[in-house]
Design a protein around this motif. Structure first.
Motif, PDB file in Angstrom:
ATOM      1  N   ASP A 190      23.254  18.924  44.944  1.00  0.00           N
ATOM      2  CA  ASP A 190      23.888  20.221  44.699  1.00  0.00           C
ATOM      3  C   ASP A 190      23.476  20.848  43.370  1.00  0.00           C
ATOM      4  O   ASP A 190      23.518  22.071  43.219  1.00  0.00           O
ATOM      5  N   ASP A 191      23.115  20.034  42.385  1.00  0.00           N
ATOM      6  CA  ASP A 191      22.817  20.560  41.052  1.00  0.00           C
ATOM      7  C   ASP A 191      21.356  20.945  40.863  1.00  0.00           C
ATOM      8  O   ASP A 191      20.962  21.355  39.774  1.00  0.00           O
ATOM      9  N   VAL A 192      20.546  20.811  41.916  1.00  0.00           N
ATOM     10  CA  VAL A 192      19.110  21.093  41.809  1.00  0.00           C
ATOM     11  C   VAL A 192      18.760  22.312  42.655  1.00  0.00           C
ATOM     12  O   VAL A 192      19.113  22.386  43.831  1.00  0.00           O
ATOM     13  N   LYS A 193      18.064  23.272  42.041  1.00  0.00           N
ATOM     14  CA  LYS A 193      17.560  24.445  42.745  1.00  0.00           C
ATOM     15  C   LYS A 193      16.097  24.640  42.365  1.00  0.00           C
ATOM     16  O   LYS A 193      15.719  24.530  41.197  1.00  0.00           O
ATOM     17  N   ILE A 194      15.262  24.922  43.375  1.00  0.00           N
ATOM     18  CA  ILE A 194      13.851  25.183  43.145  1.00  0.00           C
ATOM     19  C   ILE A 194      13.561  26.620  43.543  1.00  0.00           C
ATOM     20  O   ILE A 194      13.807  27.020  44.685  1.00  0.00           O
ATOM     21  N   LYS A 195      13.070  27.401  42.585  1.00  0.00           N
ATOM     22  CA  LYS A 195      12.755  28.811  42.831  1.00  0.00           C
ATOM     23  C   LYS A 195      11.238  28.971  42.836  1.00  0.00           C
ATOM     24  O   LYS A 195      10.557  28.622  41.863  1.00  0.00           O
ATOM     25  N   ILE A 196      10.705  29.516  43.926  1.00  0.00           N
ATOM     26  CA  ILE A 196       9.268  29.711  44.050  1.00  0.00           C
ATOM     27  C   ILE A 196       8.867  30.985  43.301  1.00  0.00           C
ATOM     28  O   ILE A 196       9.355  32.077  43.608  1.00  0.00           O
ATOM     29  N   LEU A 197       7.966  30.825  42.336  1.00  0.00           N
ATOM     30  CA  LEU A 197       7.523  31.955  41.518  1.00  0.00           C
ATOM     31  C   LEU A 197       6.149  32.460  41.927  1.00  0.00           C
ATOM     32  O   LEU A 197       5.843  33.647  41.747  1.00  0.00           O
ATOM     33  N   ASN A 198       5.310  31.585  42.433  1.00  0.00           N
ATOM     34  CA  ASN A 198       3.957  31.970  42.814  1.00  0.00           C
ATOM     35  C   ASN A 198       3.542  31.141  44.020  1.00  0.00           C
ATOM     36  O   ASN A 198       3.799  29.935  44.073  1.00  0.00           O
ATOM     37  N   ALA A 199       2.921  31.787  44.989  1.00  0.00           N
ATOM     38  CA  ALA A 199       2.461  31.102  46.198  1.00  0.00           C
ATOM     39  C   ALA A 199       1.502  32.031  46.925  1.00  0.00           C
ATOM     40  O   ALA A 199       1.347  33.209  46.565  1.00  0.00           O
ATOM     41  N   ALA A 200       0.879  31.497  47.959  1.00  0.00           N
ATOM     42  CA  ALA A 200      -0.074  32.296  48.718  1.00  0.00           C
ATOM     43  C   ALA A 200       0.627  33.341  49.579  1.00  0.00           C
ATOM     44  O   ALA A 200       0.015  34.348  49.959  1.00  0.00           O
ATOM     45  N   GLU A 201       1.900  33.120  49.890  1.00  0.00           N
ATOM     46  CA  GLU A 201       2.650  34.062  50.716  1.00  0.00           C
ATOM     47  C   GLU A 201       3.668  34.814  49.869  1.00  0.00           C
ATOM     48  O   GLU A 201       4.350  34.224  49.033  1.00  0.00           O
ATOM     49  N   PHE A 202       3.773  36.117  50.132  1.00  0.00           N
ATOM     50  CA  PHE A 202       4.719  36.942  49.387  1.00  0.00           C
ATOM     51  C   PHE A 202       4.987  38.228  50.163  1.00  0.00           C
ATOM     52  O   PHE A 202       4.194  38.655  51.004  1.00  0.00           O
ATOM     53  N   ASP A 203       6.119  38.832  49.879  1.00  0.00           N
ATOM     54  CA  ASP A 203       6.504  40.117  50.460  1.00  0.00           C
ATOM     55  C   ASP A 203       5.971  41.206  49.538  1.00  0.00           C
ATOM     56  O   ASP A 203       6.461  41.379  48.416  1.00  0.00           O
ATOM     57  N   LEU A 204       4.969  41.930  49.990  1.00  0.00           N
ATOM     58  CA  LEU A 204       4.291  42.896  49.139  1.00  0.00           C
ATOM     59  C   LEU A 204       5.221  44.024  48.698  1.00  0.00           C
ATOM     60  O   LEU A 204       5.093  44.551  47.581  1.00  0.00           O
ATOM     61  N   GLU A 205       6.175  44.413  49.538  1.00  0.00           N
ATOM     62  CA  GLU A 205       7.102  45.483  49.162  1.00  0.00           C
ATOM     63  C   GLU A 205       8.030  45.035  48.036  1.00  0.00           C
ATOM     64  O   GLU A 205       8.342  45.809  47.131  1.00  0.00           O
ATOM     65  N   ARG A 206       8.469  43.793  48.080  1.00  0.00           N
ATOM     66  CA  ARG A 206       9.372  43.280  47.039  1.00  0.00           C
ATOM     67  C   ARG A 206       8.618  42.872  45.783  1.00  0.00           C
ATOM     68  O   ARG A 206       9.137  43.005  44.681  1.00  0.00           O
ATOM     69  N   TYR A 207       7.387  42.393  45.960  1.00  0.00           N
ATOM     70  CA  TYR A 207       6.629  41.839  44.828  1.00  0.00           C
ATOM     71  C   TYR A 207       5.232  42.456  44.781  1.00  0.00           C
ATOM     72  O   TYR A 207       4.228  41.792  45.020  1.00  0.00           O
ATOM     73  N   PRO A 208       5.153  43.748  44.454  1.00  0.00           N
ATOM     74  CA  PRO A 208       3.857  44.455  44.516  1.00  0.00           C
ATOM     75  C   PRO A 208       2.815  43.967  43.513  1.00  0.00           C
ATOM     76  O   PRO A 208       1.619  44.153  43.743  1.00  0.00           O
ATOM     77  N   TYR A 209       3.245  43.337  42.406  1.00  0.00           N
ATOM     78  CA  TYR A 209       2.272  42.893  41.411  1.00  0.00           C
ATOM     79  C   TYR A 209       1.467  41.679  41.871  1.00  0.00           C
ATOM     80  O   TYR A 209       0.528  41.272  41.184  1.00  0.00           O
ATOM     81  N   PHE A 210       1.827  41.129  43.030  1.00  0.00           N
ATOM     82  CA  PHE A 210       1.020  40.052  43.602  1.00  0.00           C
ATOM     83  C   PHE A 210      -0.101  40.598  44.504  1.00  0.00           C
ATOM     84  O   PHE A 210      -0.844  39.822  45.099  1.00  0.00           O
ATOM     85  N   HIS A 211      -0.213  41.925  44.589  1.00  0.00           N
ATOM     86  CA  HIS A 211      -1.267  42.546  45.397  1.00  0.00           C
ATOM     87  C   HIS A 211      -2.638  42.103  44.895  1.00  0.00           C
ATOM     88  O   HIS A 211      -2.858  41.938  43.687  1.00  0.00           O
ATOM     89  N   SER A 212      -3.555  41.947  45.821  1.00  0.00           N
ATOM     90  CA  SER A 212      -4.886  41.465  45.473  1.00  0.00           C
ATOM     91  C   SER A 212      -5.611  42.394  44.510  1.00  0.00           C
ATOM     92  O   SER A 212      -6.508  41.952  43.776  1.00  0.00           O
ATOM     93  N   LYS A 213      -5.238  43.668  44.466  1.00  0.00           N
ATOM     94  CA  LYS A 213      -5.927  44.596  43.562  1.00  0.00           C
ATOM     95  C   LYS A 213      -5.698  44.229  42.103  1.00  0.00           C
ATOM     96  O   LYS A 213      -6.520  44.560  41.242  1.00  0.00           O
ATOM     97  N   TYR A 214      -4.586  43.535  41.802  1.00  0.00           N
ATOM     98  CA  TYR A 214      -4.324  43.105  40.429  1.00  0.00           C
ATOM     99  C   TYR A 214      -5.044  41.801  40.096  1.00  0.00           C
ATOM    100  O   TYR A 214      -5.167  41.439  38.929  1.00  0.00           O
TER     101      TYR A 214
END
Length: 332
Positions: free
Chosen positions: A151-175
């Motif tokens: 219960d006391d452990v949480k893992i938050k994904i910050l970077n991965a090959a998959e992402f929602d482009l609308e929510r996280y536009p700075y992960f777009h390949s153009k950058y």
């Protein structure tokens, strides 16, 4: 400091008999140019992130785990979870060796295809062990994994090959441009145990780091331990490293880092002095090739927002290296 000010921190060398029973243990293995990190989680589970090369797994990580992993009812030592950050040999090449040595619960990988070779073909065919790695839909930018470690452990994904482009536009390949590759799309996450934060940086360059900083500034605002990668000798974002503001930098690297301006100029002569001056706290920077395996113990009873914060790390060499084991207790 250059301006004549003195930075102070407290150290205490303690013996093994004085060691406490900590709620979370993290082992950053010395695997040279590669990565392998083992988490002993508070609920008794184990999580291994990457394996390093096969010869490093055989020489360093497997002997260490054989000495420290518990034995299950079938008489075999178990690793409950394995994460593969991306399919580069210095991160997954030892997987077959690990499977030969231990009972493994599951293997999940970030959807990052190999740039060299094919892990599905021999000798990287894991079917002989009864299963193959599976892509985890949890490895998507912004997702939280809360079914590992208790219960006391949480893992938050910050970077991965998959992402929602609308929510996280700075992960777009153009950058990312020409650097839109397996390294920049490698798995990076924060593992939070109560108020303690361990940041696994993956193999990201400055492009991935800038994207993470744009989308998760509050979450990244205080990291206690940052596990950087051997690409400290490649591109990095000084703004990102200053923002996370850790007590401890770990670089899983080899001595080539000292030949690279990114590490010498950007990290040692820019990031670290700036953080020390702003916080008046000594910022430790450790290379695994210099100090061996790094073991971090976190007391689950501690309030990490309190001034009594303590971080313990140990370094281990093999007996053949003829170096003593030691533990340093940091109090700020």
């Amino acid at each position: 400091m250059d301006n004549g000010e003195v930075l102070r921190s407290q150290l205490k060398i303690v013996s093994d008999s004085e060691a406490k029973n900590y709620g979370l243990n993290v082992v950053a293995f010395n695997v040279g140019h590669g990565t392998s990190v083992l988490f002993f989680l508070p609920n008794g589970e184990t999580l291994l992130v990457d394996t390093g090369y096969d010869h490093m797994a055989e020489k360093y990580t497997i002997p260490f785990m054989k000495s420290h992993l518990p034995v299950n009812r079938h008489g075999k030592q178990r690793i409950d979870h394995i994460f593969i950050s991306h399919w580069h040999y210095d991160h997954f090449h030892g997987l077959n060796n690990i499977l030969d040595a231990f009972d493994v619960g599951s293997i999940k990988y970030n959807l990052s295809e190999p740039e060299r070779g094919d892990w599905r073909k021999d000798p990287y065919n894991y079917a002989k062990h009864g299963f193959e790695p599976v892509h985890s839909p949890q490895f998507k930018v912004g997702n939280v994994i809360d079914d590992i470690g208790g219960d006391d452990v949480k893992i938050k994904i910050l970077n991965a090959a998959e992402f929602d482009l609308e929510r996280y536009p700075y992960f777009h390949s153009k950058y990312f441009g020409e650097w839109d590759n397996a390294n920049n799309r490698s798995l990076s996450f924060i593992l939070k145990f109560k108020d303690f934060v361990f940041n696994f940086g993956g193999d990201t360059y400055q492009h991935g780091q800038i994207a993470m900083l744009q989308h998760f500034p509050e979450l990244l605002a205080k990291t206690h331990v940052y596990h950087g990668n051997h690409h400290f000798h490649g591109g990095l974002s000084t703004d990102f490293l200053k923002h996370i503001n850790p007590y401890l930098f770990i670089a899983s690297a080899c001595d080539v880092a000292y030949d690279r301006a990114a590490f010498v100029s950007d990290v040692m002569n820019n990031v670290v002095p700036t953080l020390e001056q702003e916080s008046n706290i000594f910022i430790e920077n450790l290379h695994t090739f210099e100090v061996g395996h790094i073991v971090i113990r976190v007391d689950g009873s501690l309030d990490w927002t309190d001034s009594s914060t303590e971080i313990i790390y140990e370094t281990y060499y093999s007996e053949a290296d003829d170096f003593p084991k030691f533990r340093i207790l940091y109090l700020d």
